[in-house]
Design a protein around this motif. Structure first.
Motif, PDB file in Angstrom:
ATOM      1  N   ASN A 128       0.495  -1.022  -0.041  1.00 33.70           N
ATOM      2  CA  ASN A 128       0.476  -0.214   0.275  1.00 33.70           C
ATOM      3  C   ASN A 128       0.871   1.541   0.028  1.00 33.70           C
ATOM      4  N   THR A 129       2.098   1.133  -0.283  1.00 33.76           N
ATOM      5  CA  THR A 129       3.328   2.122  -0.683  1.00 33.76           C
ATOM      6  C   THR A 129       4.176   2.493  -1.298  1.00 33.76           C
ATOM      7  N   VAL A 130       4.330   1.577  -1.787  1.00 35.48           N
ATOM      8  CA  VAL A 130       5.484   1.165  -2.859  1.00 35.48           C
ATOM      9  C   VAL A 130       4.720   2.849  -4.484  1.00 35.48           C
ATOM     10  N   LEU A 131       4.082   2.442  -4.614  1.00 35.42           N
ATOM     11  CA  LEU A 131       3.153   2.617  -5.767  1.00 35.42           C
ATOM     12  C   LEU A 131       2.865   4.753  -5.430  1.00 35.42           C
ATOM     13  N   GLU A 132       2.567   4.242  -4.316  1.00 39.97           N
ATOM     14  CA  GLU A 132       2.607   6.152  -3.503  1.00 39.97           C
ATOM     15  C   GLU A 132       3.435   7.163  -3.400  1.00 39.97           C
ATOM     16  N   ILE A 133       4.639   6.123  -3.276  1.00 39.54           N
ATOM     17  CA  ILE A 133       6.023   6.387  -2.634  1.00 39.54           C
ATOM     18  C   ILE A 133       7.170   6.595  -4.581  1.00 39.54           C
ATOM     19  N   ILE A 134       6.337   6.347  -5.399  1.00 35.74           N
ATOM     20  CA  ILE A 134       6.894   6.254  -6.923  1.00 35.74           C
ATOM     21  C   ILE A 134       6.040   8.071  -6.943  1.00 35.74           C
ATOM     22  N   GLU A 135       5.119   7.994  -6.950  1.00 30.82           N
ATOM     23  CA  GLU A 135       3.832   9.690  -6.911  1.00 30.82           C
ATOM     24  C   GLU A 135       5.122  10.093  -6.401  1.00 30.82           C
ATOM     25  N   ALA A 136       5.451  10.382  -4.960  1.00 28.83           N
ATOM     26  CA  ALA A 136       6.064  11.067  -3.953  1.00 28.83           C
ATOM     27  C   ALA A 136       7.260  12.055  -4.819  1.00 28.83           C
TER      28      ALA A 136
END
Length: 166
Positions: free
Chosen positions: A117-125
């Motif tokens: 639940n965080t990997v894709l959000e890290i990429i976007e960040a």
């Protein structure tokens, strides 16, 4: 006046060189966790997960990382254990992770272990486009390579180890 102009020129050149540097960031979800005790909030990797962590080390064997970031959970740390990394830093939230990288590690090579639940959000960040709509609880074999230069980020998605979806 000449000293002021010289100082401003040096500051400008420093700013330009920092902005021109490319930061290489590898983002991976932790490997398979031990699910034998559903009550366990901080499980170790399963045997399959330990094998995948070894596969990650094989996949990244030519990479020389300057630093790694890991959440405080055992499974993210154990996923990175097989890599040779001089420094591993714990992070609790994505904003502080991104701020730390942008402040202290511009131009460096970094690996980050996160969760489904965080990997894709890290990429976007970091300014990258989401390469997949989501990562499910069963997605363990994806790895993402970001190249960040200034405000631009490119993302490449790959898979490593035994494919999770057969």
């Amino acid at each position: 006046m000449k000293k002021l102009l010289l100082l401003l020129s040096v500051i400008f050149l420093f700013y330009q060189s920092v902005n021109a540097q490319t930061t290489e960031i590898w983002v991976v979800r932790h490997a398979e966790k031990d699910k034998s005790n559903p009550q366990e909030k901080n499980p170790d990797l399963s045997q399959e997960g330990r094998t995948r962590a070894g596969d990650l080390a094989t996949y990244l064997k030519k990479e020389k990382f300057d630093v790694a970031f890991s959440t405080p959970y055992k499974r993210t740390n154990q996923t990175l254990d097989s890599l040779v990394i001089p420094k591993v830093i714990k992070y609790n939230d994505i904003k502080s992770l991104v701020d730390s990288v942008k402040t202290n590690y511009v131009g460096k090579k970094i690996v980050i272990a996160g969760h489904s639940n965080t990997v894709l959000e890290i990429i976007e960040a970091f300014g990258g486009k989401r390469p997949r709509e989501e990562l499910t609880d069963d997605d363990y074999d994806f790895i993402f390579r970001l190249t960040v230069k200034g405000d631009k980020a490119k993302v490449k998605m790959s898979q490593y180890g035994v494919p999770h979806h057969l």
